[in-house]
Design a protein around this motif. Structure first.
Motif, PDB file in Angstrom:
ATOM      1  N   UNK A 117       0.769  -1.184  -0.008  1.00 22.24           N
ATOM      2  CA  UNK A 117       0.000  -0.149   0.008  1.00 22.24           C
ATOM      3  C   UNK A 117       1.088   1.087  -0.002  1.00 22.24           C
ATOM      4  N   UNK A 118       0.527   2.226  -0.564  1.00 20.80           N
ATOM      5  CA  UNK A 118       0.920   3.523  -0.485  1.00 20.80           C
ATOM      6  C   UNK A 118      -0.057   4.509   0.018  1.00 20.80           C
ATOM      7  N   UNK A 119       0.489   5.360   1.257  1.00 13.96           N
ATOM      8  CA  UNK A 119      -0.217   6.286   1.643  1.00 13.96           C
ATOM      9  C   UNK A 119       0.098   7.598   1.539  1.00 13.96           C
ATOM     10  N   UNK A 120      -0.744   8.513   0.795  1.00 18.84           N
ATOM     11  CA  UNK A 120      -0.495   9.837   0.743  1.00 18.84           C
ATOM     12  C   UNK A 120      -1.015  10.644   1.739  1.00 18.84           C
ATOM     13  N   UNK A 121      -0.116  11.433   2.611  1.00 19.00           N
ATOM     14  CA  UNK A 121      -0.432  12.127   3.528  1.00 19.00           C
ATOM     15  C   UNK A 121      -1.368  13.460   3.231  1.00 19.00           C
ATOM     16  N   UNK A 122      -2.279  13.996   3.824  1.00 17.49           N
ATOM     17  CA  UNK A 122      -2.797  15.229   3.664  1.00 17.49           C
ATOM     18  C   UNK A 122      -1.862  16.423   3.512  1.00 17.49           C
ATOM     19  N   UNK A 123      -0.766  16.294   4.191  1.00 21.06           N
ATOM     20  CA  UNK A 123       0.187  17.444   4.093  1.00 21.06           C
ATOM     21  C   UNK A 123       0.891  17.604   2.662  1.00 21.06           C
ATOM     22  N   UNK A 124       0.992  16.262   2.264  1.00 15.04           N
ATOM     23  CA  UNK A 124       1.657  16.069   0.889  1.00 15.04           C
ATOM     24  C   UNK A 124       0.719  16.896  -0.186  1.00 15.04           C
ATOM     25  N   UNK A 156       2.125  25.633   2.445  1.00 13.85           N
ATOM     26  CA  UNK A 156       0.731  25.019   2.609  1.00 13.85           C
ATOM     27  C   UNK A 156      -0.068  26.205   3.514  1.00 13.85           C
ATOM     28  N   UNK A 157       0.564  27.603   3.525  1.00 14.85           N
ATOM     29  CA  UNK A 157      -0.001  28.689   4.234  1.00 14.85           C
ATOM     30  C   UNK A 157      -1.460  28.951   3.471  1.00 14.85           C
ATOM     31  N   UNK A 158      -2.494  29.088   3.697  1.00 18.66           N
ATOM     32  CA  UNK A 158      -3.782  29.244   3.026  1.00 18.66           C
ATOM     33  C   UNK A 158      -4.204  28.164   2.335  1.00 18.66           C
ATOM     34  N   UNK A 159      -3.744  26.848   2.473  1.00 16.95           N
ATOM     35  CA  UNK A 159      -4.316  25.815   1.721  1.00 16.95           C
ATOM     36  C   UNK A 159      -4.894  24.802   2.995  1.00 16.95           C
ATOM     37  N   UNK A 160      -6.114  24.257   2.593  1.00 16.49           N
ATOM     38  CA  UNK A 160      -6.791  23.213   3.373  1.00 16.49           C
ATOM     39  C   UNK A 160      -7.343  22.192   2.379  1.00 16.49           C
ATOM     40  N   UNK A 161      -7.049  21.015   2.955  1.00 14.57           N
ATOM     41  CA  UNK A 161      -7.254  19.831   2.076  1.00 14.57           C
ATOM     42  C   UNK A 161      -8.205  18.724   2.815  1.00 14.57           C
ATOM     43  N   UNK A 162      -9.013  18.082   1.897  1.00 19.64           N
ATOM     44  CA  UNK A 162      -9.643  16.973   2.524  1.00 19.64           C
ATOM     45  C   UNK A 162      -9.398  15.724   1.559  1.00 19.64           C
ATOM     46  N   UNK A 163      -8.689  14.848   1.968  1.00 14.64           N
ATOM     47  CA  UNK A 163      -8.255  13.691   1.178  1.00 14.64           C
ATOM     48  C   UNK A 163      -8.872  12.295   1.461  1.00 14.64           C
ATOM     49  N   UNK A 174      -8.153  26.927  -1.034  1.00 15.20           N
ATOM     50  CA  UNK A 174      -7.015  27.840  -0.818  1.00 15.20           C
ATOM     51  C   UNK A 174      -7.617  29.447  -0.758  1.00 15.20           C
ATOM     52  N   UNK A 175      -6.854  30.144   0.137  1.00 20.69           N
ATOM     53  CA  UNK A 175      -7.103  31.451   0.468  1.00 20.69           C
ATOM     54  C   UNK A 175      -5.969  32.345  -0.414  1.00 20.69           C
ATOM     55  N   UNK A 176      -6.292  33.336  -1.310  1.00 22.69           N
ATOM     56  CA  UNK A 176      -5.312  33.994  -2.236  1.00 22.69           C
ATOM     57  C   UNK A 176      -5.416  35.303  -1.929  1.00 22.69           C
ATOM     58  N   UNK A 177      -4.354  36.082  -2.112  1.00 22.46           N
ATOM     59  CA  UNK A 177      -4.496  37.873  -2.416  1.00 22.46           C
ATOM     60  C   UNK A 177      -4.052  37.921  -3.952  1.00 22.46           C
TER      61      UNK A 177
END
Length: 146
Positions: free
Chosen positions: A24-31, A71-78, A87-90
């Motif tokens: 198995x390969x697990x991909x973390x949310x942080x990736x 990852x600043x301004x990024x939220x993910x659901x995997x 994502x939050x951007x200027x």
């Protein structure tokens, strides 16, 4: 976290295909968040990411530890097969916001799907501000790191 499974098959000469070995390969949310953050910063017109408070705190932390949090301004659901990204951007003044956000969506989908094999279910973008060129503080350095 996404978990990918692989099965093993033997070739006629007794050797195995390297890509077909069980496991198995697990991909973390942080990736996924890192990939999405980098892809977002590559879009034309993105000045910064995250809310003003997040950017201020992050800039102070970055100076102390000499890093840039992609990852600043990024939220993910995997999930198992899909991911959703927020994502939050200027945006830089003068760049068409709709074109910039479409480039962000496409960049994130291409990067995450290409690197992880996960399907992107959605990319939600909050444009929090427009950066005016003469509003730079501290000598005009951009917080954007590409």
């Amino acid at each position: 976290m996404a978990v990918k499974e692989a099965t093993s098959t033997a070739m006629s000469n007794g050797h195995r295909h390297h890509g077909d070995i069980k496991g198995t390969t697990t991909i973390a949310d942080s990736v996924v968040a890192s990939i999405a953050g980098i892809a977002t910063r590559e879009a034309a017109g993105v000045y910064a990411m995250g809310s003003s408070m997040t950017r201020t705190l992050g800039a102070a932390r970055d100076k102390m530890v000499r890093s840039d949090d992609v990852t600043r301004g990024v939220q993910v659901e995997v999930g198992q097969k899909q991911a959703a990204v927020d994502v939050d951007v200027v945006v830089e003044y003068g760049y068409p916001i709709t074109r910039t956000t479409e480039e962000i969506r496409t960049g994130i989908a291409d990067a995450v799907e290409g690197m992880t094999g996960l399907e992107i279910a959605e990319v939600n973008i909050d444009v929090l501000d427009v950066h005016l060129p003469d509003s730079d503080e501290g000598g005009g350095e951009s917080p954007r790191a590409i």
